[in-house]
Design an enzyme around this catalytic site. Structure first.
Site, mmCIF file in Angstrom:
data_model
loop_
_atom_site.group_PDB
_atom_site.id
_atom_site.type_symbol
_atom_site.label_atom_id
_atom_site.label_comp_id
_atom_site.label_asym_id
_atom_site.label_seq_id
_atom_site.Cartn_x
_atom_site.Cartn_y
_atom_site.Cartn_z
ATOM 1 C CD GLU A 287 -7.342 0.250 -1.802
ATOM 2 O OE1 GLU A 287 -6.950 1.200 -1.102
ATOM 3 O OE2 GLU A 287 -8.105 0.389 -2.777
ATOM 4 C CD GLU A 290 -5.379 -3.243 3.232
ATOM 5 O OE1 GLU A 290 -5.221 -2.453 2.280
ATOM 6 O OE2 GLU A 290 -5.626 -2.868 4.392
ATOM 7 C CB CYS A 307 -7.000 6.598 -2.783
ATOM 8 S SG CYS A 307 -8.476 5.869 -3.453
ATOM 9 C CB SER A 327 -7.337 0.128 2.250
ATOM 10 O OG SER A 327 -5.990 0.024 1.862
ATOM 11 C CE LYS A 366 -5.345 12.942 -2.772
ATOM 12 N NZ LYS A 366 -5.042 11.584 -2.306
ATOM 13 C CD GLU A 369 -3.638 11.960 1.719
ATOM 14 O OE1 GLU A 369 -3.482 12.506 0.616
ATOM 15 O OE2 GLU A 369 -4.018 10.794 1.848
ATOM 16 C CD GLU A 374 -1.755 10.150 11.155
ATOM 17 O OE1 GLU A 374 -1.865 10.899 10.170
ATOM 18 O OE2 GLU A 374 -2.444 10.298 12.188
ATOM 19 C CB CYS A 515 -10.066 12.965 -8.139
ATOM 20 S SG CYS A 515 -9.719 11.910 -6.742
HETATM 21 S S1 SF4 Z 1 -10.542 15.293 -4.989
HETATM 22 FE FE1 SF4 Z 1 -12.191 14.653 -3.655
HETATM 23 S S2 SF4 Z 1 -12.446 12.531 -4.163
HETATM 24 FE FE2 SF4 Z 1 -10.469 13.120 -4.919
HETATM 25 S S3 SF4 Z 1 -9.055 12.668 -3.314
HETATM 26 FE FE3 SF4 Z 1 -9.658 14.752 -3.039
HETATM 27 S S4 SF4 Z 1 -11.323 14.643 -1.624
HETATM 28 FE FE4 SF4 Z 1 -11.085 12.624 -2.420
#
Ligand code: SF4
Ligand SMILES: Cc1cc2nc3c(=O)[nH]c(=O)nc-3n(C[C@H](O)[C@H](O)[C@H](O)COP(=O)(O)O)c2cc1C
Ligand code: SF4
Ligand code: SF4
Ligand code: SF4
Ligand code: SF4
Ligand code: SF4
Ligand code: SF4
Ligand code: SF4
Ligand code: FES
Ligand code: FES
Ligand code: FES
Ligand code: FES
Lengths: 594, 615, 172
Positions: A287, A290, A307, A327, A366, A369, A374, A515
């Site tokens: 990053e 970048e 992230c 990014s 996550k 995600e 992708e 997080c």
């Molecule tokens: S815990 Fe919250 S801030 Fe951390 S990656 Fe997950 S969504 Fe994003």
């Protein structure tokens, strides 16, 4: 504090002098008296709905009408509060009974068994009967999303999730619907959380006192993989997990437990125990490069971090005009997965198809995600299963590991080494600070010793800093902004849209505090939140971990260096793009699925 | 509008028009109830016929509620120098006769009037028993002026009070005047209006608001509607006066969308007041600016509660919030806000013009003035009655309302709507005001007064009100949302004959808790109808629970159908009975098998010989 | 035709959206406009379907869940299509004590649908309303703008309903 105006109140005969903006609830706490609450969540939800915090009050001898709710009643000189009269006891009990009468009371098979605020209250009140067996709300169980389960049969309509999502996150996925006895908390038209503007940050789960909102668990899948002798199961742990996992075993909020966590993961049977901190370091190089490239070659600025999947989804839904600013780096979780199944698999001589990559995240987003289309390379999924910190704690309990007695252990090599830079990724400002540490060294060509960027630390919603760095030999002011919560991210982007602000680099974390306060972290009850600040306390745990590291700059990570030498060659190289970078797409929500 | 002189000029012109000097002025009651009863075609026909007969100098004026629903449609004919003639139960055919006989030939059609008095004069509404004990202050203009014509209002001293206040009084003087009058809020709680205003006045703020609460949610009350439909300017004028007193430059009228006629008349009134400069900038050259906006409710009783109402105006769900902070400190959009009921406001201009002493000369010491009640239910004369506070319920029910229809026995009267309670014969002689009603276990509420006779079951009535609150609870707080539902379930059980004595205890405990711990007054008062019926009609509850019997023969599950000796054996009932419960031979008395009967009542409806009874 | 989002709403071709947009633009500078906009939308569309709420949400910046919360709170709003004729039986106190429940029961029986529901042919929607303001005529019901009072004898109800059924037959 001495200049704050104080008032004198008596609570159960105990005289206290408290600041005049205190509520009776806080004043009682100051007097050492505990008043039960359910809907109250400090600074977030103060709607006085549950009525279990009611008290008897008179002011200078004049009784107040009815039983006021202490969570919102402001103290007043001469107030005399009683929390333990027959009238109060009866009222509290009755209101809890009424809540229970409309509740799916299956504690033994409930996700919140043991961490549930309602259950705890019932225990404290010795509730032994629910004298009503009338109608209940029609239950809705929505488990279609990858991240969040909504189970209305457990909902007590406290509104905490609504407040957090609408007011803290600025999203408003959930709201009260209908009215009276038919009131529910749901997305519009009872859509599934899968199909709405939810970003899966899980803040609502953190706020929920009961099991009405919970993560979609993947524990069984992990056990299955671990039990399968054919599978090579690796695990990665995100930076923020270690700052909170101990809470599930009774340790104070903000106790880092890295070594015990690693030991526990080994005992659970993972073949390799790695660390997302490693790929956090890697992210800085990718990053940072970048950013430098965009600065030098005039790419789209500001560059915005990518992230946090909660933030990415928020951007894709609400700010598609900023997608080019994001990014292209995958998040550290995904980078790790892509590498473990390519670079590592190759080195260790393992068929990537037989590998299972498990990640432990403070995060519910996550989970979604990892399932994005992708997020695979050559048909191989980067990450297979995502666990939250809470789920990991549950697995440790299921395996009957005595967590507190574990001796510290170290991560495995070669994707387990990390620097202090990777550690602080878990808190707001951490990515920025880590990036600045590396970029400053790169552009100056020096090994700078001043590496603490206090401007970007702390829990303020939007932080700004300007750093002057020599770019192409010219001293250049680099303006950065750090935003946490999606609401604050929206504020920053709106200011840019209106042309009021301009930055080169923006860090966004979807969750308040980053997080460390992700939607997958152990529950901190509303009561505990009166005493501790999980965001700041856990962030401090990470900063102290950072300080303990010998290496504190991402580019100094020897395993990352080796990775570039052996596999990626340089940051943003062709190979790096193949494995570590991705793209984004505008997302439509509230579209009926056929 | 720059000065009082200008207003007086306008008034002089308006009076000429208003006071008929030649020809006829014909007034048609065109409030919702009049319209429902068919006033529109009557008005049309009047226009048509008078035009056809070439009666050019006839003024035909739609007006508001005349007050006596049972006589609607009502038409009154004014003629200079003569007593007005009141026609009742009008329809287009009757209009034709009235036009040709009365207007053309000058001979009133006696058979369409209220009849003649002993001395041979035509009766007017004032001669009717219904009006004798009334004192019309707030409703004075309703049924008199054309609510859609501001000149009518100006002709009868409209906007004089506003002119006086803004040109000659300081805001605190206005507040003192209202305080001195002892005016108390007519919206339910009876809070002293002047004191309430002083709270908001004491707050410094860049913006304050005054809101007129025209949500009128009590099911069975319609006095506010009548005022808005019959005399909208009085409310606008009062809001401007209140705005001046507390320092608000903006007012909102929150009116239920279910009142389309009132909304339209308010819109017209605001438009006209703006045109004349009674609203807008620099009113009467005083530098005082004031504007009014209408916001529509959308069908939620709780929005009559101040904080829910504010939420609704803000565009949100009408959920109440905890008080304090009170709206006078933190109201609409966080700004100091005063909320007043329509009827409260309608008193204000009159108090300003006539002085506090005049106001205090009516009513009781603690509750001066009059109160409008919507008298309904099992009563001969339904309609709006305005009486001085302190009158007894007996006078209202027997002298004004003329008792229950069909000679049935009076059982109770419910005041205060779903928040109130029932009052029995024992308390009929209590002089009514805010405090005495509370003392006898009910409350004033907004002024709904529903008479209940021996044919009504009190358990069923309690169930009715609770069903209403369950439906209308905003759902925010536990005791109201969950508790009222449980109470309703218990009452259902009782009316179905499945109740136990323990249920009665449970009901009381729940009621106690809901009253004590609910967030807003909706919940805090929701158990009242149950508590008061339990108190006064415990025997009826026990009859349901212990004897499994509904003394008033209302609760279906507790009734049985029997065939009496009057049966002719026509077999009609046999054919309609869905469960084949009736047997018998043709032309002989039939019988009902109680085991099979599901109490649907079909047989009773079918029997033309009234041979089937229910008990 | 499908939109970018894949749904089938026809915002561009359906003039009602333009009408709603014009209303929104006319009140955009005021505070607290959600209710008014929803009322206008309900008037224009007859009910508040998803596409309409989405459209409003995009145009006034209020989350769709909040709008839905408002729409389901107030009884005036409806999220399902309404019948051609709206029957409102007054269950206000004055009407109730004079037997309004029987009127409602009769209509429910005649139309064979529940309160708040619409007949399968889309002809009638039944609602229990609160005081219609003509307590003197109790028990009262309204069909569209027509008031029917003094319904002490419920046997007249089928004939009243037939009038509205007949009207349709004539129109068709
Ligand atoms: S815990 Fe919250 S801030 Fe951390 S990656 Fe997950 S969504 Fe994003
Ligand atoms: C559930 C509930 C419903 C109410 N409905 C009304 C109403 O319809 N009209 C009204 O004027 N006041 C209503 N009130 C009272 C108002 O909250 C408020 O007290 C009143 O409008 C104040 O005006 P006043 O001081 O002029 O009476 C209601 C209160 C509650 C708790
Ligand atoms: S949510 Fe809490 S009270 Fe409810 S079943 Fe689960 S543990 Fe028990
Ligand atoms: S607490 Fe009671 S219900 Fe729960 S497991 Fe033990 S015995 Fe069973
Ligand atoms: S996960 Fe986040 S965005 Fe989704 S409902 Fe919960 S708080 Fe709102
Ligand atoms: S889902 Fe949880 S937080 Fe939300 S209202 Fe229900 S119980 Fe409260
Ligand atoms: S008492 Fe009833 S209406 Fe009032 S806030 Fe509570 S639930 Fe809502
Ligand atoms: S009430 Fe109904 S079931 Fe009973 S006998 Fe009459 S028709 Fe038959
Ligand atoms: S309808 Fe009446 S008269 Fe005829 S058989 Fe039945 S009860 Fe007898
Ligand atoms: S009302 Fe105070 S905690 Fe819920
Ligand atoms: S006469 Fe006016 S409401 Fe009936
Ligand atoms: S409850 Fe109905 S008559 Fe008894
Ligand atoms: S109660 Fe039915 S019209 Fe008033």
């Amino acid at each position: 504090m001495s200049n704050v105006e104080k008032v004198n109140v008596t609570i159960n005969g105990i005289a206290v002098s408290v600041p005049k903006d205190y509520t009776v609830l806080l004043a009682a706490k100051a007097a050492g008296i505990d008043i039960p609450t359910l809907c109250y969540l400090k600074d977030i939800n103060e709607i006085a709905a549950c009525r279990v915090c009611v008290v008897e009050v008179d002011i200078n001898g004049v009784p107040m009408r009815n039983l006021p709710a202490s969570c919102v009643l402001q103290v007043q000189e001469g107030m005399n509060v009683r929390t333990n009269t027959e009238k109060v006891r009866k009222a509290v009990r009755k209101n809890v009974e009424l809540i229970l009468a409309n509740h799916n009371r299956e504690c033994l098979t409930c996700r919140r068994n043991g961490t549930c605020e309602l259950q705890k209250l019932c225990e404290e009140l010795s509730i032994d009967d629910v004298p009503y067996d009338g109608a209940k709300r029609t239950p809705v169980l929505d488990d279609l999303s990858h991240s969040i389960v909504r189970d209305s049969s457990k909902c007590i309509l406290c509104g905490r999730c609504i407040s957090v999502c609408k007011n803290v996150q600025g999203i408003g996925v959930l709201d009260f619907t209908k009215r009276g006895f038919n009131t529910e908390v749901a997305p519009a038209y009872d859509f599934s959380m899968r199909d709405v503007n939810c970003v899966y940050c899980g803040q609502c789960i953190n706020a929920c006192p009961v099991a009405a909102l919970r993560e979609k668990t993947s524990i069984e899948k992990v056990w299955e993989a671990l039990d399968d002798p054919e599978k090579f199961v690796v695990v990665q742990t995100a930076p923020a997990v270690r700052a909170a996992l101990g809470e599930a075993f009774g340790l104070p909020v903000g106790t880092p437990v890295t070594g015990k966590m690693v030991a526990a993961l080994r005992r659970l049977g993972f073949d390799k125990v790695f660390d997302t901190n490693f790929s956090a370091d890697l992210t800085i190089l990718e990053e940072g490069t970048e950013l430098l490239t965009r600065l030098k070659e005039g790419g789209t600025l500001p560059l915005i971090t990518s992230c946090s999947p909660g933030w990415i989804r928020f951007c894709e839904i609400n700010y598609p005009d900023f997608l080019d600013n994001l990014s292209t780096c995958k998040s550290p979780q995904q980078m790790f997965g892509a590498l473990v199944k390519s670079y590592y698999a190759n080195k260790a001589g393992i068929d990537p198809k037989k590998m299972v990559c498990v990640s432990v995240m403070p995060c519910t987003a996550k989970k979604t995600e990892a399932q994005r289309p992708e997020m695979e390379v050559d048909g191989i999924r980067d990450v297979d299963i995502v666990l939250t910190t809470r789920e990991l704690a549950d697995m440790i309990k299921q395996a009957r590991i005595n967590f507190l007695a574990l001796e510290d252990e170290d991560d495995d090599s070669i994707l387990g080494k990390y620097t202090g830079a990777g550690v602080i990724f878990g808190t707001t400002g951490g990515v920025t600070e880590a990036a600045l540490r590396t970029i400053a060294d790169i552009v100056t060509g020096e090994d700078l010793q001043e590496i603490e960027y206090y401007d970007v630390r702390g829990m303020e919603g939007i932080k700004e800093a300007t750093v002057t760095l020599p770019i192409d030999g010219k001293p250049t002011e680099i303006k950065v902004a750090v935003a946490h919560t999606t609401a604050n991210a929206a504020k920053v982007l709106d200011a840019i849209r209106r042309g009021e602000k301009n930055y080169h680099f923006i860090e966004v974390m979807a969750c308040p505090g980053g997080c460390v306060h992700g939607g997958g972290q152990p529950h901190v009850s509303a009561k505990a939140r009166l005493e501790v600040n999980p965001k700041a306390d856990r962030a401090n745990a990470l900063y102290s971990e950072d300080e303990r590291q010998v290496l504190r700059k991402a580019h100094e990570n020897p395993e990352v260096k080796a990775l570039y030498e052996e596999f990626l060659s340089t940051p943003n190289s062709h190979v790096a793009h193949k494995y570590l970078h991705t793209h984004y797409q505008k997302k439509e929500v509230y579209c009926p699925q056929e | 509008m720059n000065s009082i002189n200008q207003l007086n000029q306008l008034k002089a012109d308006a009076v000429k028009n208003f006071e008929v000097t030649d020809g006829y002025r014909i007034v048609v009651g065109m409030a919702t109830c009049g319209i429902s009863a068919g006033a529109k075609p009557v008005l049309e026909k009047l226009k048509e016929e008078t035009a056809a007969k070439g009666l050019g100098d006839v003024q035909i004026v739609p007006t508001g509620c005349v007050g006596m629903c049972i006589y609607e449609p009502i038409v009154e004919v004014y003629e200079p120098g003569k007593e007005k003639v009141t026609y009742i139960h009008m329809d287009p055919d009757r209009v034709t006769r009235v036009v040709s006989e009365h207007l053309v030939k000058g001979k009133p059609v006696v058979e369409f009037t209220l009849g003649e008095t002993e001395d041979g004069k035509l009766k007017s509404l004032d001669d009717v028993q219904f009006y004798k004990k009334q004192k019309r202050v707030v409703l004075k203009n309703c049924g008199l002026i054309n609510p859609e014509n501001i000149d009518d209002y100006i002709a009868i001293d409209g906007y004089q009070a506003l002119a006086k206040v803004v040109t000659a009084m300081k805001p605190n003087e206005v507040i003192d005047l209202i305080k001195a009058s002892g005016l108390r809020g007519r919206g339910g709680a009876g809070f002293p209006t002047g004191t309430k205003w002083s709270f908001a006045a004491a707050n410094e703020a860049d913006q304050k608001y005054i809101i007129c609460n025209a949500d009128e949610g009590d099911p069975g009350a319609f006095m506010d509607r009548s005022i808005l439909e019959g005399d909208p300017h009085s409310v606008l004028e009062a809001m401007a006066i209140g705005g001046y007193a507390i320092g608000a430059t903006k007012g909102f009228i929150y009116v239920r969308a279910e009142y389309p006629v009132a909304v339209r008349r308010l819109e017209i009134a605001i438009q006209q007041a703006k045109e004349k400069g009674f609203l807008g900038k620099n009113i009467f050259g005083s530098g005082f600016d004031f504007d009014i906006e209408i916001r529509l409710g959308a069908g939620a009783f709780v929005c009559g509660e101040e904080t829910a109402l504010i939420a609704s105006i803000e565009g949100k769900r009408g959920m109440s919030r905890n008080k304090p902070p009170f709206p006078a400190n933190k109201g609409l959009w966080g700004k100091p806000t005063i909320i007043n009921n329509v009827e409260t406001l309608a008193n204000v201009p009159k108090i300003v013009l006539n002085g506090p002493e005049w106001f205090k000369s009516m009513g009781t010491e603690k509750s001066p003035g009059t109160k409008v009640f919507a008298l309904g239910g099992k009563i001969n004369n339904t309609g709006l009655v305005e009486v001085p506070m302190g009158i007894t319920l007996r006078e209202v029910i027997y002298d004004i309302g003329e008792g229950c229809p069909n000679g049935k026995a009076f059982k109770a009267v419910q005041t205060g709507g779903p928040s109130g309670g029932c009052i029995t014969t024992a308390d009929l002689d209590t002089p009514i005001d805010f405090d005495t009603l509370v003392a006898i276990g009910s409350m004033m509420g907004s002024g709904g007064m529903i008479v209940i006779d021996e044919d009504n079951c009190m358990v069923d009535i309690a169930r009715f009100f609770l069903d209403f609150t369950v439906d209308e609870s905003c759902g925010k707080c536990t005791p109201c949302r969950e508790g009222t539902k449980r109470m309703l379930e218990i009452l259902d059980k009782i009316t179905q004959g499945k109740g136990t004595m323990e249920d009665l205890i449970n009901l009381e405990e729940l009621a106690e808790n809901i009253k004590n711990t609910s967030l807003c007054a909706l919940g805090q008062t929701a158990p009242n109808p149950v508590l008061s019926t339990m108190k006064h009609f415990r025997d009826e509850y026990e009859a349901h629970v212990v004897d499994k019997r509904c003394p008033a023969s209302i609760c279906r599950a507790l009734l049985s159908y029997f065939i009496t000796e009057d049966c002719t054996g026509c077999t009609r009932c046999v054919r309609v009975c869905p469960t084949k419960a009736i047997t018998g031979t043709v032309k002989q008395r039939h019988t009902i098998d109680q085991e099979k009967c599901i109490k649907c009542g079909a047989c009773m409806d079918a029997c033309t010989f009234k041979a089937i009874i229910r008990k | 035709m499908q939109n970018d989002c894949g749904c089938n709403c026809n915002r561009t071709s359906d003039k009602r959206y333009a009408e709603l947009k014009a209303y929104i633009d006319s009140v955009k500078d005021s505070q607290g406009i959600s209710m008014g906009v929803l009322q206008e939308a309900q008037r224009i569309f007859g009910y508040l379907p998803l596409d309409v709420l989405k459209f409003i949400s995009e145009n006034i910046g209020v989350p769709i869940a909040e709008l839905y919360g408002v729409a389901t709170f107030y009884s005036q709003f409806s999220i399902t299509p309404q019948g051609k004729h709206h029957i409102g039986v007054c269950l206000g106190t004055a009407c109730y004590v004079r037997g309004a429940q029987k009127v409602l029961d009769k209509i429910v029986e005649e139309l064979n649908i529940g309160v708040g529901e619409t007949t399968p042919d889309g002809l009638f929607t039944i609602d229990a309303t609160r005081c219609l303001g003509c307590c003197g005529l109790a028990p009262v019901m309204m069909i569209d703008d027509d008031v029917y009072g003094k319904l002490d004898n419920v046997d007249v109800i089928p004939a009243i309903l037939d009038k509205y059924r007949g009207e349709v037959a004539q129109n068709e």
